[in-house]
Scaffold this active site. Structure first.
Site, PDB file in Angstrom:
ATOM      1  N   TYR A 168      31.425  55.806  71.276  1.00 19.71           N
ATOM      2  CA  TYR A 168      32.226  54.575  71.317  1.00 19.71           C
ATOM      3  C   TYR A 168      33.717  54.906  71.241  1.00 19.71           C
ATOM      4  O   TYR A 168      34.519  54.387  72.015  1.00 19.71           O
ATOM      5  CB  TYR A 168      31.827  53.632  70.175  1.00 19.71           C
ATOM      6  CG  TYR A 168      32.697  52.393  70.089  1.00 19.71           C
ATOM      7  CD1 TYR A 168      32.729  51.465  71.135  1.00 19.71           C
ATOM      8  CD2 TYR A 168      33.507  52.147  68.971  1.00 19.71           C
ATOM      9  CE1 TYR A 168      33.531  50.334  71.067  1.00 19.71           C
ATOM     10  CE2 TYR A 168      34.309  51.023  68.895  1.00 19.71           C
ATOM     11  CZ  TYR A 168      34.321  50.120  69.943  1.00 19.71           C
ATOM     12  OH  TYR A 168      35.114  49.007  69.874  1.00 19.71           O
ATOM     13  N   LYS A 172      36.636  53.989  74.004  1.00 14.83           N
ATOM     14  CA  LYS A 172      37.798  53.138  73.729  1.00 14.83           C
ATOM     15  C   LYS A 172      39.105  53.913  73.927  1.00 14.83           C
ATOM     16  O   LYS A 172      40.080  53.381  74.451  1.00 14.83           O
ATOM     17  CB  LYS A 172      37.742  52.570  72.305  1.00 14.83           C
ATOM     18  CG  LYS A 172      36.678  51.506  72.093  1.00 14.83           C
ATOM     19  CD  LYS A 172      36.707  50.360  73.088  1.00 14.83           C
ATOM     20  CE  LYS A 172      37.812  49.368  72.879  1.00 14.83           C
ATOM     21  NZ  LYS A 172      37.674  48.172  73.764  1.00 14.83           N
TER      22      LYS A 172
END
Length: 420
Positions: A168, A172
């Site tokens: 993740y 991002k």
């Protein structure tokens, strides 16, 4: 709240993931100026758990004073992006602003993250942002004051932001790298910036992640809508910035932040990727929580026997006494705690089988979630001096397994705290 100035009247905004949440809030703020909004999102049919479709969002935009063009866009599909951009240009004559808001999340460790989840996060967050930007750029360059705004964080290289959800974080930060690269590449032509919230934001996705009760620790999407509006009305020379919503709004003269709170006065959960000094009842987390966690883990091997009279044992005795059928029914989860330091070892809370139980050793059935931390921090957590969210985000708490259940624990603790 930041008042509208009318500066976005007649501007065309292409917003990904605009059918609900943050994307829709940014759209509605611009719509009040009389902007044209391309609602580029996946949801055409109502979702069983999440409210809103591209058509309901379009209706709200029109009601707020804007013009809307709903387009079915899964940012994983390049052709769908191209089709929507062409349709937007045909309908409104160009594109002035792109908001890359669509995002996928899985807060899981490397071994717990399925390949399809890795692909989803990389495809939506990095590749989707990159391709949507690439497709819009030829039209943005023709605009008087073009902007790209990515909903992504400042790139904080503290290892604690990687260790619990590596995939993740990479995805991002990939969005943030697009800002870094494109801001420089198109300097003087197109402004490219990133916006990130200081605190957790209440959205339907947050409800799914955190369960009921989480909203009290969140702000409304309005704070990001106001911050985005502020950025998008600046000249294109304002570029290459990684902006935190509250910091920008304070600079713009906003003083009352209670208007953005779901529950004014309630402590707010800080968002990921920010090493913020958080006002907590507990001691401040180390500047690099990872190093402290490592020291504690080293100690764990030295102590594996449980003391029957220490604070951890006492905490579990109180928990055992507090467990009710209602708790078991509403939680339906088994928590295993791997504690290091004094009173280290394996402990559990079973809120799934029969009437529930808690104590030393492995749980009677396989745990749904395993939490590793020092016994000192465990006691602080169960006596209300350390929030689980803060413990997790500062690297003091490591979580494996069902993240939603782990977040449920926070709500459960508030009920236990009255007894501890």
């Amino acid at each position: 709240m930041l008042p509208n100035t009318g500066k976005l009247a007649g501007c065309t905004l292409f917003i990904t993931g605009a059918s609900r949440g943050i994307g829709k809030a940014i759209a509605l703020k611009a719509a009040k100026d009389g902007a044209n909004i391309v609602v580029a999102a996946k949801t055409a049919e109502p979702h069983p758990k999440l409210p809103g479709t591209i058509y309901t969002a379009a209706a709200e935009i029109e009601a707020a004073g804007g013009k809307a063009l709903p387009c079915i866009v899964n940012v994983r599909e390049e052709q769908q992006i191209i089709n929507a951009v062409e349709k937007a240009v045909k309908t409104f004559g160009g594109i002035d602003i792109l908001v890359n808001n669509a995002s996928a999340i899985s807060l899981t460790g490397t071994l717990e993250t399925e390949t399809k989840k890795v692909n989803l996060m990389m495809d939506v967050n990095v590749r989707g942002t990159y391709l949507t930007s690439k497709t819009c750029l030829p039209y943005l360059r023709k605009s008087k004051n073009p902007h790209i705004l990515n909903l992504s964080p400042p790139m904080n290289m503290n290892p604690m932001w990687f260790k619990n959800h590596c995939a993740y974080t990479i995805s991002k930060y990939g969005m943030s790298m697009c800002v870094l690269g494109m801001a420089e590449e198109f300097r003087g032509e197109v402004a490219v910036n990133a916006l990130w919230p200081k605190t957790a934001i209440h959205t339907a996705a947050m409800d799914m992640l955190g369960g009921s009760g989480i909203e009290k620790q969140c702000r409304k999407t309005d704070i990001l809508a106001d911050a985005a509006y502020c950025i998008l009305t600046k000249p294109k020379s304002f570029t290459g910035n990684f902006i935190i919503d509250e910091v920008l709004l304070r600079e713009e003269g906003v003083k009352d932040f209670d208007v953005y709170a779901i529950a004014p006065g309630h402590p707010l959960m800080p968002d990921f990727f920010l090493d913020a000094e958080i006002d907590m009842t507990a001691t401040k987390p180390e500047s690099h929580g990872a190093s402290q966690a490592f020291k504690e883990e080293k100690k764990s091997s030295e102590s594996s026997t449980a003391s029957a009279s220490g604070p951890v044992a006492e905490t579990f005795r109180v928990i055992q006494g507090a467990i009710s059928k209602e708790f078991v029914k509403s939680t339906q989860g088994v928590f295993q705690f791997e504690l290091s330091g004094e009173e280290g070892g394996t402990w559990y809370i079973d809120l799934k089988t029969n009437d529930g139980s808690a104590g030393f050793g492995k749980p009677p059935v396989t745990a749904d979630v395993v939490m590793s931390m020092s016994s000192g921090d465990f006691v602080k957590m169960f006596t209300g001096k350390l929030k689980p969210t803060m413990a997790f985000m500062s690297g003091k708490l490591k979580i494996k397994g069902n993240m939603a259940l782990a977040i449920k624990l926070e709500k459960m603790l508030t009920q236990f705290n009255s007894k501890l």
